[in-house]
Write a protein that holds these residues in place. Structure first.
Motif, mmCIF file in Angstrom:
data_model
loop_
_atom_site.group_PDB
_atom_site.id
_atom_site.type_symbol
_atom_site.label_atom_id
_atom_site.label_comp_id
_atom_site.label_asym_id
_atom_site.label_seq_id
_atom_site.Cartn_x
_atom_site.Cartn_y
_atom_site.Cartn_z
ATOM 1 N N GLU A 1 -56.823 72.144 11.486
ATOM 2 C CA GLU A 1 -57.210 73.520 11.758
ATOM 3 C C GLU A 1 -55.971 74.423 11.755
ATOM 4 O O GLU A 1 -54.844 73.955 11.923
ATOM 5 N N ARG A 2 -56.213 75.712 11.587
ATOM 6 C CA ARG A 2 -55.090 76.659 11.526
ATOM 7 C C ARG A 2 -54.209 76.559 12.770
ATOM 8 O O ARG A 2 -52.974 76.564 12.665
ATOM 9 N N ASP A 3 -54.807 76.456 13.948
ATOM 10 C CA ASP A 3 -54.004 76.434 15.168
ATOM 11 C C ASP A 3 -53.335 75.082 15.417
ATOM 12 O O ASP A 3 -52.598 74.926 16.396
ATOM 13 N N GLU A 4 -53.572 74.126 14.532
ATOM 14 C CA GLU A 4 -52.941 72.814 14.654
ATOM 15 C C GLU A 4 -51.753 72.638 13.710
ATOM 16 O O GLU A 4 -51.062 71.618 13.764
ATOM 17 N N VAL A 5 -51.513 73.625 12.846
ATOM 18 C CA VAL A 5 -50.524 73.469 11.783
ATOM 19 C C VAL A 5 -49.127 73.188 12.328
ATOM 20 O O VAL A 5 -48.436 72.267 11.870
ATOM 21 N N ILE A 6 -48.683 73.974 13.298
ATOM 22 C CA ILE A 6 -47.314 73.831 13.789
ATOM 23 C C ILE A 6 -47.091 72.442 14.387
ATOM 24 O O ILE A 6 -46.101 71.766 14.076
ATOM 25 N N GLY A 7 -48.005 72.002 15.222
ATOM 26 C CA GLY A 7 -47.867 70.683 15.823
ATOM 27 C C GLY A 7 -47.903 69.574 14.795
ATOM 28 O O GLY A 7 -47.135 68.605 14.875
ATOM 29 N N TRP A 8 -48.793 69.707 13.825
ATOM 30 C CA TRP A 8 -48.908 68.705 12.754
ATOM 31 C C TRP A 8 -47.616 68.623 11.950
ATOM 32 O O TRP A 8 -47.113 67.531 11.664
ATOM 33 N N ALA A 9 -47.041 69.766 11.591
ATOM 34 C CA ALA A 9 -45.796 69.773 10.827
ATOM 35 C C ALA A 9 -44.624 69.282 11.673
ATOM 36 O O ALA A 9 -43.731 68.583 11.173
ATOM 37 N N ARG A 10 -44.631 69.614 12.956
ATOM 38 C CA ARG A 10 -43.520 69.217 13.830
ATOM 39 C C ARG A 10 -43.418 67.700 13.964
ATOM 40 O O ARG A 10 -42.328 67.162 14.172
ATOM 41 N N GLU A 11 -44.516 67.005 13.821
ATOM 42 C CA GLU A 11 -44.494 65.540 13.917
ATOM 43 C C GLU A 11 -43.545 64.913 12.904
ATOM 44 O O GLU A 11 -43.009 63.828 13.131
ATOM 45 N N GLN A 12 -43.323 65.611 11.784
ATOM 46 C CA GLN A 12 -42.412 65.103 10.761
ATOM 47 C C GLN A 12 -41.229 66.040 10.529
ATOM 48 O O GLN A 12 -40.563 65.967 9.503
ATOM 49 N N GLY A 13 -40.955 66.905 11.498
ATOM 50 C CA GLY A 13 -39.809 67.803 11.396
ATOM 51 C C GLY A 13 -39.891 68.767 10.238
ATOM 52 O O GLY A 13 -38.862 69.118 9.645
#
Length: 274
Positions: free
Chosen positions: A134-146
């Motif tokens: 989801e749109r509000d999950e993008v930052i956390g999802w990307a942060r998992e892999q730096g």
């Protein structure tokens, strides 16, 4: 014979890239398209505009995300933000006769033409993400892999609510202007970001894709009769074909990503004639 050439991602924060720009030969009969990410500092961008305007018959520019970063300028001047910075860059480009996304489209009438050249500033809306994110999950999802883009710190959307909103407004305006091009006219679309998600090939940072464009443009090459689509951003120089349209990723990149012994001229992509 005059040629239409293109390059992007000059990244003039690097002294090596600035030296290469200085050493670039004069192409007095050729036109050049610069598809964004010239530099972060305003003085470096001005240097590029002045230098390139003196080496080519005509220059086109569209902004990349680095061009729009809000960072302090040398001497302690205030950092321009968002739309204000973009408009200041447009004014700077116009000081040197450079064509921007705010100017009337120009027509390449040289070999391989005629083609209407359409410089675009479209940004991104995070829609180049997996369907299950989801749109509000993008930052956390990307942060998992730096893989979170530095734009989250440096690219202000002011006065718009978000980059998504700014992107939407830019796309609406671009669609209107592109729709005014005479029917049947061949076009060259220029945008810093790729217009299609299936053109993104960044295996070292697969979760960076949300900062790479918008799904709104997936069919623009067909809708607006694009013979060539030019972009940068990915630092993955390549040529792709979709539906008879040629897609050119024309990045130079950081010093480690190109052979400095060949000079910048080697990396100017010939767009027309083919």
């Amino acid at each position: 014979m005059s040629k239409l050439k293109a390059i992007s991602d000059l990244h003039l924060a690097s002294p090596a890239n600035r030296e290469a720009l200085h050493d670039l030969p004069v192409f007095e009969n050729d036109w050049l398209i610069v598809a964004g990410d010239v530099a972060e500092r305003f003085d470096h961008i001005r240097l590029a505009f002045e230098t390139l305007a003196g080496k080519f018959a005509k220059v086109f520019w569209v902004p990349g995300n680095h061009d729009l970063w809000s960072i302090p300028e040398p001497g302690g001047g205030p950092a321009l933000t968002g739309e204000t910075r973009y408009r200041a860059l447009v004014d700077c480009a116009r000081d040197y006769g450079i064509v921007t996304p705010e100017d009337p489209f120009q027509t390449w009438g040289g070999p391989g033409g005629p083609h209407v050249i359409a410089p675009l500033f479209l940004l991104y809306d995070y829609s180049f993400r997996p369907e299950h994110i989801e749109r509000d999950e993008v930052i956390g999802w990307a942060r998992e892999q730096g893989a979170v883009c530095a734009d989250e710190l440096y690219l202000s959307p002011a006065p718009w609510v978000s980059r998504d909103d700014w992107c939407s407004r830019r796309c609406e305006e671009a669609e209107r202007r592109l729709g005014d091009i005479p029917a049947g006219a061949a076009t060259i679309l220029v945008n810093h970001y790729p217009l299609r998600s299936d053109l993104i090939h960044i295996p070292r940072a697969p979760r960076f894709t949300p900062w790479c464009g918008t799904r709104r443009t997936e069919d623009w090459h067909r809708r607006f009769n694009a013979k060539v689509v030019i972009s940068g951003h990915l630092h993955t120089r390549r040529t792709d074909w979709r539906d008879g349209s040629r897609f050119e990723e024309v990045s130079l990149g950081y010093p480690r990503q190109w052979d400095q012994s060949k000079g910048m001229a080697f990396y100017l992509r010939d767009i027309l004639p083919e």
